[in-house]
Design an enzyme around this catalytic site. Structure first.
Site, PDB file in Angstrom:
ATOM      1  N   LEU A 151      18.017  11.198  40.071  1.00 43.82           N
ATOM      2  CA  LEU A 151      18.726  10.884  38.820  1.00 43.82           C
ATOM      3  C   LEU A 151      19.804  11.920  38.526  1.00 43.82           C
ATOM      4  CD1 LEU A 151      17.788  12.994  36.386  1.00 43.82           C
ATOM      5  CD2 LEU A 151      15.779  11.559  36.370  1.00 43.82           C
ATOM      6  N   CYS A 258      21.114  21.645  39.679  1.00 42.69           N
ATOM      7  CA  CYS A 258      20.707  21.142  41.001  1.00 42.69           C
ATOM      8  C   CYS A 258      21.612  21.598  42.152  1.00 42.69           C
ATOM      9  CB  CYS A 258      20.630  19.625  40.974  1.00 42.69           C
ATOM     10  SG  CYS A 258      19.241  19.053  39.984  1.00 42.69           S
TER      11      CYS A 258
END
Ligand code: NAD
Length: 443
Positions: A151, A258
């Site tokens: 996601l 991330c």
């Protein structure tokens, strides 16, 4: 099905709400007391479009607790979604995963499937297995699977409900059956792999995307040196189906919780395995340089930075989130503070979060660096107020609200009419026609 999720951050809470919406009974475990209190009052502790509504709607099927023991009791499928942030060495910090594995092991009574949702290095499942074996009763069977999450913050629900693929790294047919049951109502291709492949898929995917960003940024730098326009060049290469048009927006570099840490981790994992992933090291270098290039552009126009007022629009690492972990804005703020600029910043969502971080006690070590960066920076709730007396306006996040400008207000408020756009959201000719000195990236 009954499902437990340990760690209720961006990934854990979105996954929990998604599974509840699909009809599963979900128990989310969170050990941060402040977060848990909010969650138990059905308040989402961070900004993600649509998530508050989904959490409120699924009151019956989405519950919260602080005890891992309750999570182990509640369900056969236990998803682990705790953080794996980068250590100073670039390796991921596996403390939280280790702690959760140990705690689950202590509470095991019969078969459980532990599912890695967090992004973890290849071979982590073997480490989890070994540590759980050490701390669990000898006759209890358990397995470890991998189900990486793809996601994107800011559009997490859309991604979670409509994934491009569902990767299931499974050690047995029993584990595969449990996971395919969890995902039985999803319309997406299932990629069933061994656990090591699933762990690698996540790091390889994020590193590839980061590489695409660094590549287009490098090409943008060539465009600046050759009087070409990166938007035209990106369109020209992106329409080739083998390349694809996504992730070809040149800018100030990638950030977030991330990409930087996952590229770091993949470089380290590869080195540990005996391979020097020099390509990815260059991806990191280009990303670091991209922020320095933006600061150079500011210096080129302002000459002296000391005591100049610099307005920044955009603090979150991308639009539609209040997450500012590893945001490019933070490195740029640090650099400008070193040159003794006065910084005035506006962001539609992250300002509130920034204030909360500034109020945290000094011993909250995970936010200490962020807090230090934000100190002595003026935080504004109004976009145009942040430009009061500014000598330069910098755009660091491509929020929709920044895309149209009120030139009259800007001209009246700003001391010098200079805009440095790190996200290429304006039309150069229009800004120049309005009398602004305007620089963007690669055009
Ligand atoms: P996060 O920091 O927002 O959330 C982690 C949560 O786990 C926190 O709320 C923390 O308090 C909780 N936690 C830690 N130890 C715990 C314990 N022992 N018991 C219960 N709760 C505990 O992190 P995140 O952004 O949700 O990321 C989680 C993982 O997913 C990371 O490995 C990340 O790399 C990966 N991931 C993140 C994203 C993203 O966009 N954020 C996307 C894909 C994958």
């Amino acid at each position: 099905m009954n499902i437990s999720i340990i760690g209720t951050g961006y990934v854990g809470l979105v996954t929990g709400a998604l599974f509840a919406e699909k009809g599963h009974n979900v128990l989310c475990i969170e050990n941060n007391k402040k977060k848990l209190e909010k969650l138990q009052k059905r308040e989402v502790p961070f900004y993600e479009p649509g998530l508050q509504e989904l959490v409120t709607k699924n009151t019956q099927r989405l519950k919260f607790s602080e005890k891992i023991s309750e999570g182990v009791k509640h369900a056969q499928a236990i998803f682990v979604a705790v953080g794996t942030p980068a250590l100073a060495t670039g390796e991921p910090d596996m403390t939280y995963i280790e702690h959760v594995a140990t705690e689950i092991a202590h509470n095991l009574k019969d078969y459980r499937l532990i599912i890695e949702k967090s992004t973890v290095p290849v071979h982590t499942s073997e480490k989890i297995h070994a540590i759980m074996k050490r701390f669990s009763p000898p006759d209890v069977h358990f397995e470890v699977a991998s189900n990486p999450e793809f996601l994107r913050e800011g559009q997490a629900l859309e991604d979670a409900f409509n994934p491009d693929r569902i990767v299931l790294g499974v050690p047995s047919t029993k584990a595969q059956k449990i996971l395919t049951d969890v995902y039985k109502d999803f319309d997406a291709p299932f990629i069933i792999t061994n656990v090591n492949s699933a762990e690698i898929i996540k790091h390889a995917a994020n590193s590839f995307l980061a590489m695409k960003i660094s590549y287009i940024n490098a090409v943008a730098n060539i465009c600046e040196l050759s009087n070409a326009n990166i938007k035209e060049v990106a369109e020209g290469i992106g329409l080739d189906k083998r390349i694809g048009k996504h992730f070809l927006n040149a800018g100030v570099g990638y950030g977030g919780s991330c990409f930087p840490k996952d590229v770091d981790a993949f470089v380290n994992i590869s080195r540990d395995l005996g391979y020097d992933f020099k390509l990815l090291e260059e991806v990191q270098n280009i990303n670091r340089d991209q922020k320095k290039r933006l600061v150079k552009k500011i210096k080129k126009h302002l000459w002296v930075i000391k005591n100049k007022v610099i307005a920044i629009w955009g603090l979150s690492f991308k639009p539609n989130t209040d997450d500012m972990r590893e945001a490019p804005a933070l490195d740029i703020i640090k650099e400008l503070k070193r040159s003794q600029a006065k910084i005035q910043i506006f962001d539609p969502k992250a300002i509130q979060k920034a204030r909360e971080i500034l109020e945290l006690p000094a011993d909250e070590s995970h936010t200490a660096a962020l807090k230090e960066t934000l100190m002595e920076v003026e935080l504004y709730d109004n976009q145009y107020k942040a430009t009061e007396n500014a000598d330069c306006l910098i755009i660091l996040t491509e929020w929709d609200e920044f895309k149209t400008l009120n030139f009259e207000v800007l001209k009246q408020k700003m001391n010098q009419h200079i805009i440095i756009d790190g996200r290429n959201i304006y039309n150069s000719q229009e800004l120049e026609k309005q009398g602004f000195i305007y620089e963007s990236v690669g055009r």
